[in-house]
Design a protein around this motif. Sequence first.
Motif, mmCIF file in Angstrom:
data_model
loop_
_atom_site.group_PDB
_atom_site.id
_atom_site.type_symbol
_atom_site.label_atom_id
_atom_site.label_comp_id
_atom_site.label_asym_id
_atom_site.label_seq_id
_atom_site.Cartn_x
_atom_site.Cartn_y
_atom_site.Cartn_z
ATOM 1 N N ALA A 73 0.763 -1.130 0.001
ATOM 2 C CA ALA A 73 0.062 0.003 0.021
ATOM 3 C C ALA A 73 0.794 1.399 -0.064
ATOM 4 O O ALA A 73 0.488 2.320 -0.672
ATOM 5 C CB ALA A 73 -0.921 -0.049 1.286
ATOM 6 N N LEU A 74 2.231 1.349 0.818
ATOM 7 C CA LEU A 74 2.706 2.475 0.661
ATOM 8 C C LEU A 74 3.437 2.636 -0.707
ATOM 9 O O LEU A 74 3.739 3.491 -1.129
ATOM 10 C CB LEU A 74 3.923 2.146 1.774
ATOM 11 C CG LEU A 74 3.718 2.406 3.085
ATOM 12 C CD1 LEU A 74 4.686 2.033 4.140
ATOM 13 C CD2 LEU A 74 3.211 3.773 3.563
ATOM 14 N N ALA A 75 3.824 1.353 -1.183
ATOM 15 C CA ALA A 75 4.634 1.852 -2.292
ATOM 16 C C ALA A 75 3.623 2.227 -3.635
ATOM 17 O O ALA A 75 3.979 2.968 -4.668
ATOM 18 C CB ALA A 75 5.092 0.200 -2.771
ATOM 19 N N SER A 76 2.324 1.764 -3.514
ATOM 20 C CA SER A 76 1.366 2.217 -4.370
ATOM 21 C C SER A 76 0.668 3.413 -4.280
ATOM 22 O O SER A 76 0.056 4.100 -5.277
ATOM 23 C CB SER A 76 0.068 1.069 -4.536
ATOM 24 O OG SER A 76 -0.478 1.133 -3.648
ATOM 25 N N GLY A 77 0.989 3.973 -2.956
ATOM 26 C CA GLY A 77 0.636 5.254 -2.519
ATOM 27 C C GLY A 77 -0.939 5.224 -2.075
ATOM 28 O O GLY A 77 -1.601 6.169 -2.041
ATOM 29 N N SER A 78 -1.558 4.003 -1.884
ATOM 30 C CA SER A 78 -3.003 4.023 -1.532
ATOM 31 C C SER A 78 -2.974 3.856 -0.071
ATOM 32 O O SER A 78 -4.335 3.645 0.671
ATOM 33 C CB SER A 78 -3.515 2.870 -2.132
ATOM 34 O OG SER A 78 -2.882 1.569 -1.649
#
Length: 97
Positions: A73-78
Amino acid sequence: MNINDGLHGLPEALGVSKASPVSATQTQQQASLSAPASGIQDRTEVSTAASLAHQAMSIPDVRMDKVAAIQQALASGSYQVNPGYVADKLIGQMKGE
């Protein structure tokens, strides 16, 4: 401070030239020879609390599935954090709740 001070020559003074490991078979034989004549034997029991503590300690501290989900989620910005929730938790922690 050296805790061995004064003990350097002790093995030689006692006539010990070499230490050898004791095998499990030797230990069992010695234990059976030194058992009381009355036939009473030692036994060990594990309490329920000790058994539960052992089970709890075998559970990993980190839930890798949760970590992986948050990393993704952090990597995708969500990944979204509710600031009010974080503030409530911080205040509660400071109040000792």
